[in-house]
Design an enzyme around this catalytic site. Structure first.
Site, PDB file in Angstrom:
ATOM      1  N   TYR A 142       0.829  -1.200   0.000  1.00  0.00           N
ATOM      2  CA  TYR A 142       0.000   0.000   0.000  1.00  0.00           C
ATOM      3  C   TYR A 142       0.869   1.257   0.000  1.00  0.00           C
ATOM      4  CZ  TYR A 142      -3.417   3.419   1.805  1.00  0.00           C
ATOM      5  OH  TYR A 142      -4.220   4.521   1.989  1.00  0.00           O
ATOM      6  N   LYS A 146       1.004   4.167  -2.963  1.00  0.00           N
ATOM      7  CA  LYS A 146       0.602   5.550  -2.684  1.00  0.00           C
ATOM      8  C   LYS A 146       1.782   6.514  -2.848  1.00  0.00           C
ATOM      9  CE  LYS A 146      -3.789   5.094  -1.777  1.00  0.00           C
ATOM     10  NZ  LYS A 146      -4.803   5.686  -2.687  1.00  0.00           N
TER      11      LYS A 146
END
Length: 235
Positions: A142, A146
């Site tokens: 993640y 991002k």
């Protein structure tokens, strides 16, 4: 006569649906792009789930162009994404690949849509994440995805990025959004620190209307305390 035209990538998710509703309520023509249809949008483009990155880009850019019939967009807003935890010990590639598809593919395809179909001085808004400004050992895939969106934002805001003149490119970096799914999984959390979806949709609308626009290339942390949200630009 519509107030303008916007497309929402991730238009069937919790935040995306809120954005579709908010822009529709303000008299915009709204296109939704997602893996499933949003019947409240004027046009709903369904992305081929198993298509490659290139296939998905070609499909989306082409279908947006067809639906616009020569008109230009006031905003391209990418709120697609998802969350997966996990460190390096188990399923790193699997989790990272899923995050890459959900956040990086969608953001880069949104950039391609903007390069072809955004009007001058239009808005391209992407979705980063505040935790990815630092290490994310408990959610490595993640964090990587991002961080890539943050990098993309800064690149697109530079000169010769391929976007129309005067474009504004920003990323919102939420901490926790107040979605039904988050309430289900975190019922005992302090919901006063969660950012309401309508608040985020309102920011996008203001920026689309060239009101209260932040600096180009900004990574804007959404910090909510006791139900009040502040925008704090990351360095």
């Amino acid at each position: 006569m519509s107030a303008g035209r916007v497309v929402i990538y991730g238009g069937k998710g919790a935040l995306g649906s809120a954005c579709v509703d908010h822009f529709k309520a303000n008299n915009y023509w709204v296109g939704s792009i997602d893996l499933s249809e949003n019947d409240k949008a004027d046009v709903s483009i369904v992305v081929p789930r198993d298509g490659s990155w290139s296939d998905q880009e070609a499909t989306v850019v082409g279908k947006v162009g067809e639906s616009l019939a020569g008109e230009k967009l006031d905003a391209v807003i990418c709120v697609a994404g998802g969350w997966a935890g996990g460190n390096a010990k188990k399923d790193l590639a699997k989790n990272a690949e899923l995050m890459w598809k959900q956040s990086v593919w969608t953001s880069s395809i949104s950039a391609a849509v903007a390069a072809q179909h955004l009007k001058e001085c239009g808005l391209l808004a992407l979705t980063g994440a505040k935790p990815a400004l630092e290490g994310t050992p408990g959610m490595i895939g993640y964090g990587m995805a991002k961080a890539a969106v943050h990098q993309l934002t800064r690149s697109l805001a530079g000169s010769n990025s391929g976007l129309p003149g005067g474009s504004l490119v920003v990323s919102i970096l939420p901490v926790t959004l107040d979605t039904p799914m988050n309430r289900k999984w975190m019922p005992d959390a302090d919901h006063g620190t969660w950012t309401p979806l309508t608040e985020v949709a309102g920011l996008f609308l203001n920026w689309t209307k060239a009101q209260e626009r932040p600096k180009n290339g900004s990574l804007l942390q959404l910090i909510t305390k006791s139900g009040t949200t502040e925008l704090i630009a990351a360095e």
